[in-house]
Design an enzyme around this catalytic site. Structure first.
Site, PDB file in Angstrom:
ATOM      1  N   GLY A   1       8.832   5.075   0.411  1.00 10.93           N
ATOM      2  CA  GLY A   1       7.482   5.089   1.207  1.00 10.93           C
ATOM      3  C   GLY A   1       7.249   6.443   1.495  1.00 10.93           C
ATOM      4  N   ASN A   2       6.534   6.765   2.577  1.00 10.52           N
ATOM      5  CA  ASN A   2       6.104   7.990   2.968  1.00 10.52           C
ATOM      6  C   ASN A   2       7.123   9.187   3.329  1.00 10.52           C
ATOM      7  OD1 ASN A   2       3.454   7.063   2.684  1.00 10.52           O
ATOM      8  ND2 ASN A   2       3.497   6.709   5.057  1.00 10.52           N
TER       9      ASN A   2
ATOM     10  N   ASP B   1      -0.480  -1.194  10.618  1.00 12.07           N
ATOM     11  CA  ASP B   1      -0.300  -1.231   9.280  1.00 12.07           C
ATOM     12  C   ASP B   1       0.345  -2.672   8.803  1.00 12.07           C
ATOM     13  OD1 ASP B   1      -0.155  -0.377   6.369  1.00 12.07           O
ATOM     14  OD2 ASP B   1       1.658   1.084   6.777  1.00 12.07           O
TER      15      ASP B   1
HETATM   16  P1  AMP Z   1       8.582   1.566   3.856  1.00  9.54           P
HETATM   17  O1  AMP Z   1       8.824   3.022   3.885  1.00  9.54           O
HETATM   18  O2  AMP Z   1       9.133   0.941   5.282  1.00  9.54           O
HETATM   19  O3  AMP Z   1       7.230   1.233   3.335  1.00  9.54           O
HETATM   20  O4  AMP Z   1       9.600   0.783   2.493  1.00  9.54           O
HETATM   21  C1  AMP Z   1       9.422   0.960   1.451  1.00  9.54           C
HETATM   22  C2  AMP Z   1       9.996  -0.206   0.552  1.00  9.54           C
HETATM   23  O5  AMP Z   1      11.435  -0.120   0.841  1.00  9.54           O
HETATM   24  C3  AMP Z   1       9.732  -1.338   1.025  1.00  9.54           C
HETATM   25  O6  AMP Z   1       8.454  -1.778   0.267  1.00  9.54           O
HETATM   26  C4  AMP Z   1      10.659  -2.212   0.548  1.00  9.54           C
HETATM   27  O7  AMP Z   1      10.348  -2.618  -1.088  1.00  9.54           O
HETATM   28  C5  AMP Z   1      11.904  -1.459   0.885  1.00  9.54           C
HETATM   29  N1  AMP Z   1      12.474  -1.845   2.076  1.00  9.54           N
HETATM   30  C6  AMP Z   1      12.234  -1.163   3.161  1.00  9.54           C
HETATM   31  N2  AMP Z   1      12.771  -1.781   4.400  1.00  9.54           N
HETATM   32  C7  AMP Z   1      13.632  -2.640   3.717  1.00  9.54           C
HETATM   33  C8  AMP Z   1      14.845  -3.568   4.184  1.00  9.54           C
HETATM   34  N3  AMP Z   1      14.762  -3.618   5.781  1.00  9.54           N
HETATM   35  N4  AMP Z   1      15.236  -4.566   3.581  1.00  9.54           N
HETATM   36  C9  AMP Z   1      14.972  -4.334   2.110  1.00  9.54           C
HETATM   37  N5  AMP Z   1      14.127  -3.567   1.553  1.00  9.54           N
HETATM   38  C10 AMP Z   1      13.410  -2.951   2.533  1.00  9.54           C
END
Ligand code: AMP
Length: 606
Positions: A336-337, A450
């Site tokens: 992510g970011n 979001d």
């Molecule tokens: P984010 O930065 O929160 O958008 O997370 C990026 C990616 O990490 C998400 O699209 C998921 O594929 C994975 N991810 C984030 N949080 C979780 C979680 N609690 N459990 C499993 N995968 C996660």
């Protein structure tokens, strides 16, 4: 809490007999086309339409079909009882006449509940408490989300709660019980037969006791020999109280069991012991098997292997997690970011659990660190089964945000890779859960900003959690919206007009995004406004146009999306309303009875 999709219809009388229906119709004047709707006493989720024509009564069974529609035998399918009645008001389509005048319930006539209705709520509570060890708010949330499935499970064991059910007693003992006390005609009891899963009815008539075997057909339905078939034992008994259906007499008073009122057995697959609470994963061994590997067919969210998603994490939630408590795996779940999200294990005094760890990337550290701390601050304040829980922060080689794991990943990817296997019913359930999580945020005065299918993570195909609070804001107690000072790299295709035009964000603008998220879900991970540039999207919306209904999307779900896309935020529904609409549709299509009956989780203990 009524889950009956007909509960809001003013001409629905609930569980009344044919005779009572005819009395109401007589009182209302017997005009041609006068009609009322009542609960079917035979099949779970079915109805009977009672209509007057030429001063005669006609009763039509409305069956709930496997594909979640309702229809009168030989007639067209409809998505709910209300829609069915509306259809027949315009076109008799095989009925004696069109439905012209609803026979309305008077203000002092309540919808008649059946024996099960009055027991249901307590049974649901007992069930959820015993099976998953949930209490308080978490229990309520689990029940709201799972009521239709749970009701089906419970309906099949409800007879064990009835006064007339004696369990496994010998035939002689049933006779002794019936002969003792008053020997009135129709006095009866039900007992288990030697052969597991089969039942007998013993009934008194003319000072003698008669025994009948209750048959259970291949479809799992119960009946007397040659008699009407019923989904459950208690429905059969209720019917036999009205009609003898081949018995020597209709049933009268129950011969009361001493064990009456005991907690019914739980369907065998779920019960593990008298205090059958499966400890949450941090108190037990955590399996590394992904929850999504569990066959989802009859699985409720709470059944995930080694994972009780409704658990109360308070015993493990520590804002600061020590580095030695954390194993960080090399496996990346996503990025992510702020950096990447890795798989890991969190060790606590009483066990360990799989976690997802958001690891801050080291460049640009101060700026992103502050952002990640803000996200952690928001997540720390939230506790809801449909929102990813933050378990704590670990400040070591990098800043790490530790969250509970949702191993089946983002909703859009999940759906796009399973177009052929995931049903609309499953999507409705997941989107209802998202609306419950969003309703919780709305009540707490948080705006997400979001919400999108990529930020709905799945534990398995029956259980969704909202994630990514990177843009979220807590509103002040007196504020209805948050106004951003400047625009950022925003997901504009998910944003409401007031957010794009005035940078204003509220729960109502989250509702708009929820509509887009629904669209993504029902188009199995499709991209909204795929070929359009943002300026084109803006004028498209302004001119009153909206995303088209996805191919497999039910009309009622598209209607909810369109409401979410009401241009003016003051006219748009809030999440309280959206959740109600989602819940009512989810319940209406999940209540179906499996006609094969026997081989499902709804199977009683045998
Ligand atoms: P984010 O930065 O929160 O958008 O997370 C990026 C990616 O990490 C998400 O699209 C998921 O594929 C994975 N991810 C984030 N949080 C979780 C979680 N609690 N459990 C499993 N995968 C996660």
């Amino acid at each position: 809490m009524s889950t009956d999709p007909a509960a809001n219809l003013p001409f629905f009388y609930g569980s009344i007999s044919r005779y009572d229906a005819e009395q109401y119709l007589k009182l209302a004047g017997m005009a041609d086309g006068l009609f009322l709707l009542r609960q079917c006493l035979r099949s779970l989720g079915g109805y009977v339409l009672s209509v007057v024509c030429d001063l005669e009564f006609h009763h039509y069974s409305i069956e709930k079909q496997l594909n979640d529609t309702y229809c009168i035998a030989g007639g067209k399918p409809h998505c709910g009882p209300a829609e069915l009645c509306e259809f027949y008001s315009k076109d008799p389509d095989g009925l004696v006449c069109a439905l012209k005048k609803p026979c309305l319930r008077s203000s002092d006539t309540a919808i008649k509940s059946c024996v099960f209705d009055s027991l249901k709520e307590n049974m649901l509570k007992e069930y959820v408490k015993q099976t998953w060890g949930l209490e308080g708010d978490t229990m309520k949330q689990a029940i709201i989300s799972q009521a239709p499935q749970l009701e089906k499970l419970i309906a099949t064991t409800a007879h064990e709660k009835m006064l007339w059910y004696h369990g496994k007693i010998p035939r002689q003992e049933s006779e002794r019980l019936l002969y003792s006390g008053t020997q009135t005609d129709g006095k009866f009891l039900i007992r288990d037969r030697e052969e597991p899963g089969t039942f007998a009815l013993s009934v008194m008539y003319g000072k003698s006791v008669y025994h009948y075997q209750i048959l259970q057909g291949k479809s799992g339905k119960y009946s007397m020999p040659e008699g009407t078939k019923f989904d459950t034992l208690w429905q059969l008994v209720e019917y036999l109280k009205i009609k003898p259906d081949g018995l020597v007499t209709s049933l009268g008073d129950a011969c009361v069991s001493r064990a009456a009122g005991k907690i019914p057995s739980l369907p065998a697959t779920r019960r593990t012991g008298p205090n059958s609470y499966t400890p949450p994963p941090h108190a037990a061994n955590v399996t590394s098997k992904a929850a999504s590997d569990v066959p989802a067919d009859n699985v409720l969210p709470m059944d995930c292997t080694g994972f009780n998603p409704y658990h109360d994490p308070s015993d493990i939630k520590k804002f600061n997690i020590r580095r030695d408590q954390l194993l960080v795996d090399e496996v990346e779940l996503g990025s992510g970011n702020f950096g990447c999200v890795k798989k890991g294990v969190l060790k606590a005094d009483n066990g360990q659990m799989d976690v997802a760890i958001k690891v801050l990337k080291n460049d640009n550290e101060n700026l992103v660190k502050a952002e990640m701390m803000r996200e952690a601050e928001i997540m720390h304040q939230l506790s809801n089964p449909f929102i990813v829980r933050m378990l704590g922060l670990c400040n070591a080689e990098s800043l790490m945000l530790v969250m509970e794991m949702a191993s089946a990943g983002p909703l859009n990817k999940f759906l796009s890779s399973r177009k052929d296997t995931v049903t609309v019913e499953i999507i409705v359930n997941l989107m209802h859960q998202v609306s419950m999580g969003m309703k919780y945020l709305e009540e707490k005065n948080f705006v997400h900003r979001d919400l999108a299918a990529r930020n709905v993570l799945l534990v398995n195909e029956k259980f969704a959690k909202i994630s990514d609070f990177g843009l979220s804001k807590a509103l002040g107690a007196d504020d209805n919206y948050y106004k951003s000072r400047s625009a950022g790299p925003w997901p504009l295709k998910w944003y409401a007009p007031e957010s794009i035009n005035y940078r204003k964000f509220s729960s109502k603008s989250d509702v708009w995004s929820y509509g887009v998220t629904m669209w993504e879900a029902f188009s199995y991970g499709g991209k909204p406004y795929k070929k359009m540039k943002q300026v084109e999207v803006n004028s498209f919306i302004k001119s009153g146009q909206r995303l088209a209904c996805p191919a497999k999307c039910p009309e009622r779900m598209y209607a909810v999306m369109q409401e979410c896309w009401t241009y003016k935020h003051e006219d748009r529904p809030d999440f309280k309303k959206v959740e109600e609409s989602m819940r009512s549709y989810h319940y209406s299509i999940s209540n179906k009875v499996n006609p094969e009956g026997s081989a499902t989780a709804a199977e009683p203990n045998k």
